[in-house]
Design an enzyme around this catalytic site. Sequence first.
Site, PDB file in Angstrom:
ATOM      1  N   GLU A  39       4.545   0.775  -5.798  1.00  6.65           N
ATOM      2  CA  GLU A  39       4.336   1.701  -4.654  1.00  6.65           C
ATOM      3  C   GLU A  39       4.862   2.876  -4.664  1.00  6.65           C
ATOM      4  O   GLU A  39       4.315   4.119  -4.531  1.00  6.65           O
ATOM      5  CB  GLU A  39       4.265   0.899  -3.502  1.00  6.65           C
ATOM      6  CG  GLU A  39       3.729  -0.117  -3.068  1.00  6.65           C
ATOM      7  CD  GLU A  39       2.266  -0.507  -3.696  1.00  6.65           C
ATOM      8  OE1 GLU A  39       1.424   0.624  -3.391  1.00  6.65           O
ATOM      9  OE2 GLU A  39       2.068  -1.597  -4.127  1.00  6.65           O
TER      10      GLU A  39
ATOM     11  N   GLU B  63      -4.366   3.032 -10.660  1.00  2.45           N
ATOM     12  CA  GLU B  63      -3.850   1.592 -10.629  1.00  2.45           C
ATOM     13  C   GLU B  63      -3.412   1.170 -11.993  1.00  2.45           C
ATOM     14  O   GLU B  63      -2.365   0.662 -12.184  1.00  2.45           O
ATOM     15  CB  GLU B  63      -4.855   0.413  -9.917  1.00  2.45           C
ATOM     16  CG  GLU B  63      -5.150   1.010  -8.674  1.00  2.45           C
ATOM     17  CD  GLU B  63      -3.738   0.722  -7.631  1.00  2.45           C
ATOM     18  OE1 GLU B  63      -2.960   0.537  -8.070  1.00  2.45           O
ATOM     19  OE2 GLU B  63      -3.907   1.379  -6.507  1.00  2.45           O
TER      20      GLU B  63
ATOM     21  N   MET C  59       0.857  -1.332  -0.064  1.00  2.00           N
ATOM     22  CA  MET C  59      -0.058  -0.091  -0.046  1.00  2.00           C
ATOM     23  C   MET C  59       0.871   1.265  -0.141  1.00  2.00           C
ATOM     24  O   MET C  59       1.892   1.429   0.971  1.00  2.00           O
ATOM     25  CB  MET C  59      -0.871  -0.034   1.391  1.00  2.00           C
ATOM     26  CG  MET C  59      -1.784   1.074   1.528  1.00  2.00           C
ATOM     27  SD  MET C  59      -2.884   1.014  -0.075  1.00  2.00           S
ATOM     28  CE  MET C  59      -3.159   2.959  -0.083  1.00  2.00           C
TER      29      MET C  59
ATOM     30  N   HIS D 257       3.371   5.270  -7.323  1.00  2.00           N
ATOM     31  CA  HIS D 257       2.103   5.957  -6.667  1.00  2.00           C
ATOM     32  C   HIS D 257       2.277   7.366  -6.262  1.00  2.00           C
ATOM     33  O   HIS D 257       1.170   7.899  -6.303  1.00  2.00           O
ATOM     34  CB  HIS D 257       1.500   5.192  -5.850  1.00  2.00           C
ATOM     35  CG  HIS D 257       0.566   4.028  -6.376  1.00  2.00           C
ATOM     36  ND1 HIS D 257      -0.526   4.287  -7.302  1.00  2.00           N
ATOM     37  CD2 HIS D 257       0.199   2.573  -5.872  1.00  2.00           C
ATOM     38  CE1 HIS D 257      -1.278   3.111  -7.450  1.00  2.00           C
ATOM     39  NE2 HIS D 257      -0.729   2.116  -6.557  1.00  2.00           N
TER      40      HIS D 257
END
Length: 877
Positions: free
Chosen positions: A304, A326, A269, A307
């Site tokens: 990650e 995503e 995450m 992101h």
Amino acid sequence: MPSTAPTLIRLADYRPPEFLIDAVALSFRLAGAETQVAATLELRRNPAAMRGDGALRLDGEGLELEWIALDGQHLTAQDYAVDDESLTLFQVPDQFCLETRVCVHPDQNTALEGLYLSNGMLCTQCEAQGFRRITYFLDRPDVMARFSVSLEADRAQYPVLLANGNPVGTEDLADGRHRACWDDPFPKPSYLFALVAGDLSRVSDRFRTASGRKVALNIWVEPENLDQCGHAMRALKNAMGWDEDRYGREYDLDVYNIVAVSHFNMGAMENKGLNIFNAKAVLASPDTATDQDFQWVEGVIAHEYFHNWSGNRVTCRDWFQLSLKEGFTVFRDQEFSADRGSRGVKRIADVRMLRARQFAEDAGPLAHPVRPESYIEINNFYTATVYEKGAELARMLAHLLGPDLFRRATDLYFSRHDGQAVTTDDFVACMEAVSGRDLSQFKRWYSQAGTPELEIAGTYDPAAQAYELRVRQHTPPTPGQPHKEALHIPLALGLLDHQGRDLPLRLVGETGVIRAGTRLLEIREPEQVFHFIDIPEPPLPSLLRGFSAPVKVRFDYSEAELLFLMAYDSDGFNRWEAAQNLSQRLLLAWVAGAGPSIPAGFYEAGRRALTDTRAEPALIAEILTLPNESYLGDQMTQVAVEAIHQAREGLMTRLGQELSGEFRAGYELNQDRGPYEPSPEAMGRRALKNLCLGYLVAAGEAEALGLCRDQFEARHNMTDQIAALRLLVDAGGAAGEEALAAFYDQWAGDALVLDKWFAIQASAKGPGTLERVRGLLGHPAYSPTNPNRVRSLVASFCANPVPFHAADGSGYAFLRERVLELDPLNPQIAARLLQSLVRWRRYDTHRQGLMRAELESILAAEKLSKDAYEVAAKGLA
Ligand code: PHE
Ligand code: ZN
């Protein structure tokens, strides 16, 4: 069924938030059994939203409200209402400060959303809607606030206290307690909030960004895993450099923290500045992790990290836009990995996975567009469609624009929308702005579900030296979308002459110099014809090179033509594709009753591939890997479970026998000469070597199992050890049992390796797999509250076609039991497992009845979660 009928959330109902939160201060008194959370929210009315009834409704689930005040005034019960999901304040001013204090119980949180305990460590997971399990908030991604966080805990039990952003101080308190404060200067949605408290050790490094910012990098793990962080740290630094080079994106905080946890629902995450990872996606050492694990870790670390821009700096307006972050970020990590290793082999692996998972999803009752229109539970939409098909959409845009314009478009996207919560339309608008192209038809890819099919035919006219290529597109209906519109499809292709060379592709009316090679055609109509001229001989088309669009291509190739493409196509991907087509064709004919009629040319092609000294070993291994059983099943109108298994095994045996000398030589030639290296070349050689070993075993070669035993006992690295173990276990008998016992003794102390031990048994080929798996449920190391363990035992079993689809229904019943056991503990994991039952229409009537009955009994269960309800209900619809 859930006690109240679950509500459907619709994209069409999106409204901007009535209130905004500019700043939030959170103060945690942390403990495993009971944590107190005090929150101070700076709220104001959103000038851009319509005025509602004046009330403020905050999200909150499973919270015990202890105290509440508005602008310093303590509120009493007549000022507000609390229910299972929310806190409503009846009257609020236009701008105010709200203080709450709630209590939560991390040690009871087995759903792993919100604040939970994992091996004594406290950690959070907030995407998508976990923050509402921590405090009352406007828990939606278009509410972006500045967070400052204070963490207080027992110093001995929780010496390390981490949160998002930059550290702003620590303090020792009385009674052996301490406090750490963190401040995140970037406004962010609540789903990116994170904290970690525990007894962790770290590996540290530094990175200097292109503009000179010094960033401290830390990977935090349980002390015994400190020696398994090197690979992840290298991957992180490589990813940081790559994003600067390729996208001009730099990191923006002073620290980048990564924490590995043992209990995690997904891979990892991207919380701002504090990534939380499934330990499986961080830890890697040669003796515990396979080459595939090494590659996966590198990819997830990069994902990650990427992101931070595609997701955090520019985030999603609502959860229907999930693919905005995503899909784009998967495309970015795929390209990163392609640059790190072999581009062609990476593309093959990605397409394999897209076809296995996303095409299957598109063909079943859970089919949905990349931008879904509605959901009951957003957690059910972290799918192959949103991720992998979403990545293909970004890839097609990159293809259509070309590298320079695509880079200008992403630069525009990041600067225009920095600090905003936006939509996939905003993303495409940037592509349009820099290119001047009209992409309105392309946008249908986001709203239309289903896998398009291209039917292609060619005719050669010798007199005119012209070749006509006719392309028809068609997308089969999906639930809720009976009629499909024509899509804008980039079709990369080449035309080969009889020597296998690419011809120059000149369309009628074109003049000037045209080089031989691949050309990108744009398909927009239901039917379109392309006229190529100056084609001196009947050509052989090589279609959809590099898999330029997520579609199925039908072209009536002869066996000889496929063999020719396999040998000569300049596009490595299509050489592999031709091999897949050919073996698929032989296998499906075998299954349909034709039996094993293998043309000599097939063995010859295999031999040529295996002994091609110029080709990358990894590519050879891909070419010689037969399509897997579930993919073959997807190509049939009705899945013939056992026949597919027998045909595939049978073809492996024949290929192994026919080429035994070459496989034997390949096994020797590709042995590691020196110490283990996780380089792409070495990985490719190991893949090929272990593939050869598999064929030798399939061929029934007398010494093959001996080679497996030697390789297993040599314990050279996990890739080789596990490959040998799998072959021994599949072969059955005492050797397999002994190896399993030895492996357990060696690795009982390592949770991630133990997962492999469970998985190998659940995916075993021989008889008795279900009994073995049932037995393992009682193993002291099995635990239904650890998702990695559940996946390795239960999900591996469900992916093992023969025992899962046993005609007596025992596999289905086993799954129903597991789903009902897991649903109250962890609904996300239960709902995922349940997906193995929804494609019942693909099986014979007997199995259909069994599968439906299990779905019905799950749907009838009391207190079923929204997650499982949505999957079961759609599965039956
Ligand atoms: N956003 C995460 C990723 O793909 C996935 C994730 C979703 C993790 C929900 C946890 C919960 O990078
Ligand atoms: Zn992601």
